[in-house]
Design a protein around this motif. Structure first.
Motif, short mmCIF file in Angstrom:
data_model
loop_
_atom_site.label_atom_id
_atom_site.label_comp_id
_atom_site.label_asym_id
_atom_site.label_seq_id
_atom_site.Cartn_x
_atom_site.Cartn_y
_atom_site.Cartn_z
N MET A 175 59.34 53.51 -9.20
CA MET A 175 60.20 53.64 -8.03
C MET A 175 61.15 54.80 -8.20
N GLU A 176 61.59 55.34 -7.06
CA GLU A 176 62.65 56.33 -7.13
C GLU A 176 63.92 55.67 -7.67
N ARG A 177 64.71 56.45 -8.38
CA ARG A 177 65.96 55.92 -8.91
C ARG A 177 67.06 56.10 -7.86
N LEU A 178 67.74 55.03 -7.54
CA LEU A 178 68.78 55.04 -6.52
C LEU A 178 70.15 54.84 -7.15
N ASP A 179 71.14 55.50 -6.60
CA ASP A 179 72.51 55.35 -7.08
C ASP A 179 73.33 54.60 -6.04
N GLY A 180 74.22 53.76 -6.53
CA GLY A 180 75.11 53.01 -5.65
C GLY A 180 75.29 51.59 -6.14
N PRO A 181 76.40 50.95 -5.77
CA PRO A 181 76.64 49.57 -6.19
C PRO A 181 75.75 48.60 -5.43
N THR A 182 75.58 47.42 -6.00
CA THR A 182 74.93 46.36 -5.25
C THR A 182 75.90 45.84 -4.20
N LEU A 183 75.37 45.15 -3.22
CA LEU A 183 76.23 44.53 -2.21
C LEU A 183 77.16 43.52 -2.87
N ASP A 218 82.79 39.16 5.31
CA ASP A 218 82.15 38.99 6.61
C ASP A 218 81.24 40.17 6.94
N ALA A 219 81.62 41.38 6.50
CA ALA A 219 80.76 42.54 6.72
C ALA A 219 79.48 42.41 5.89
N ALA A 220 79.61 41.86 4.68
CA ALA A 220 78.42 41.65 3.85
C ALA A 220 77.48 40.65 4.50
N GLY A 221 78.03 39.57 5.06
CA GLY A 221 77.19 38.58 5.74
C GLY A 221 76.46 39.17 6.93
N ARG A 222 77.16 39.99 7.71
CA ARG A 222 76.51 40.62 8.86
C ARG A 222 75.43 41.60 8.42
N LEU A 223 75.68 42.31 7.30
CA LEU A 223 74.69 43.26 6.80
C LEU A 223 73.42 42.53 6.35
N LEU A 237 62.16 36.53 0.79
CA LEU A 237 62.36 35.27 0.06
C LEU A 237 63.24 35.40 -1.17
N ASP A 238 64.01 36.49 -1.27
CA ASP A 238 65.04 36.60 -2.31
C ASP A 238 66.06 37.66 -1.89
N LEU A 239 66.31 37.75 -0.59
CA LEU A 239 67.20 38.79 -0.09
C LEU A 239 68.64 38.27 -0.16
N HIS A 240 69.32 38.69 -1.20
CA HIS A 240 70.72 38.28 -1.43
C HIS A 240 71.50 39.51 -1.89
N PRO A 241 72.81 39.41 -2.06
CA PRO A 241 73.63 40.61 -2.34
C PRO A 241 73.26 41.38 -3.61
N GLU A 242 72.65 40.75 -4.60
CA GLU A 242 72.26 41.47 -5.80
C GLU A 242 71.02 42.34 -5.55
N ASN A 243 70.30 42.08 -4.48
CA ASN A 243 69.07 42.82 -4.19
C ASN A 243 69.24 43.81 -3.05
N VAL A 244 70.49 44.17 -2.78
CA VAL A 244 70.79 45.21 -1.80
C VAL A 244 71.64 46.27 -2.49
N LEU A 245 71.14 47.51 -2.53
CA LEU A 245 71.89 48.63 -3.09
C LEU A 245 72.52 49.42 -1.95
N LEU A 246 73.81 49.75 -2.11
CA LEU A 246 74.51 50.54 -1.11
C LEU A 246 74.48 52.00 -1.55
N ARG A 271 72.34 56.96 1.48
CA ARG A 271 71.56 56.95 2.73
C ARG A 271 71.65 55.60 3.44
N GLY A 272 72.42 54.68 2.91
CA GLY A 272 72.58 53.37 3.53
C GLY A 272 72.08 52.26 2.62
N PRO A 273 72.11 51.02 3.09
CA PRO A 273 71.64 49.91 2.26
C PRO A 273 70.13 49.99 2.04
N VAL A 274 69.70 49.66 0.81
CA VAL A 274 68.29 49.66 0.45
C VAL A 274 67.97 48.33 -0.22
N VAL A 275 66.89 47.70 0.19
CA VAL A 275 66.51 46.38 -0.33
C VAL A 275 65.51 46.56 -1.46
#
Length: 243
Positions: free
Chosen positions: A77-85, A97-102, A128-137, A140-144
């Motif tokens: 995979m390409e290497r992505l930079d950014g914090p997790t959600l 609340d912004a995280a929940g909406r995202l 089936l495992d989409l939670h804040p640890e599996n979203v990188l900010l 270019r925006g959030p990436v799952v």
């Protein structure tokens, strides 16, 4: 070859690069070409995951660029930079609340992608495992990430599973985070189609059968389910009041 050398165990494979992280089923290594390699320790075949991610990317869904590796257990995979959600919420750079909406938006967008097989009417692509640890900010925006559990089926199961996994994680955190669980769960559930009792029951059954859950996860399961039900009721009530 000396006689004794014939009976020595084989040398372990050299690591393909710097170890970046170790999860419950896989290790992630940095490669010299700037990509990362996800290698499953369980022997899972990653080729289908690479094909699914290519399908999602082709329909504009935010996933890392991915390629099959030399081994069936490898995913490049390409290497992505950014914090997790999750990191963004715990450090205060993003409100719960912004995280929940995202999360709700990412689930809705996923379920709008055309499925690859659609064996049954209404089937959609599920993470089936989409939670804040599996979203990188990322820039270019959030990436799952982490599509190992992806399949096709009822989208309500995906939403229920995300909520249940998140509730379990929050209940395992210090009280100041656990007490704020509705702040992220209610916006998440309000942003999704209403979940039926069968969705929550199926999510609980699936979660209980997950072989990587530890004893603490199992102990929190029923409390997490009760929390999701309460937040779903709150989300429905606020939606009714607003409409």
């Amino acid at each position: 070859m000396p006689e004794d050398a014939r009976h020595l165990p084989p040398e372990p494979d050299a690591p393909p690069g710097e170890l970046l992280g170790t999860g419950r089923t896989a290790d992630v290594f940095a490669l010299p070409d700037g990509r990362v390699l996800r290698r499953y320790r369980t022997g899972a075949d990653a080729r289908g995951e690479a094909e699914l991610m290519a399908h999602l990317a082709g329909h504009g869904y935010p996933v890392p660029a991915a390629w099959p590796g030399e081994r069936p257990t490898d995913l490049l995979m390409e290497r992505l930079d950014g914090p997790t959600l999750a990191q963004a919420v715990t450090t205060g750079t993003l409100a719960p609340d912004a995280a929940g909406r995202l999360l709700a938006d990412l689930l809705r967008r996923l379920h709008a992608v055309p499925p690859r097989t659609a064996a049954r009417p209404g089937d959609r692509l599920l993470h089936l495992d989409l939670h804040p640890e599996n979203v990188l900010l990322t820039a270019r925006g959030p990436v799952v990430i982490d599509w190992a559990t992806a399949t096709e089926g009822d989208p309500g199961l995906d939403g229920a599973t995300s909520a249940l996994v998140l509730a379990q994680a929050l209940l395992g955190m210090p009280p100041e985070y656990a007490g704020a669980a509705p702040a992220i769960l209610v916006p998440l559930l309000r942003g999704l189609p209403p979940l039926g009792p069968h969705h929550l029951a199926a999510a609980r059954t699936r979660r209980a059968a997950d072989p990587v859950l530890d004893a603490a996860d199992h102990e929190r399961l029923d409390a997490a389910l009760a929390l999701v039900r309460a937040c779903a009721a709150e989300a429905a009530a606020s939606e009714a009041a607003a409409g």
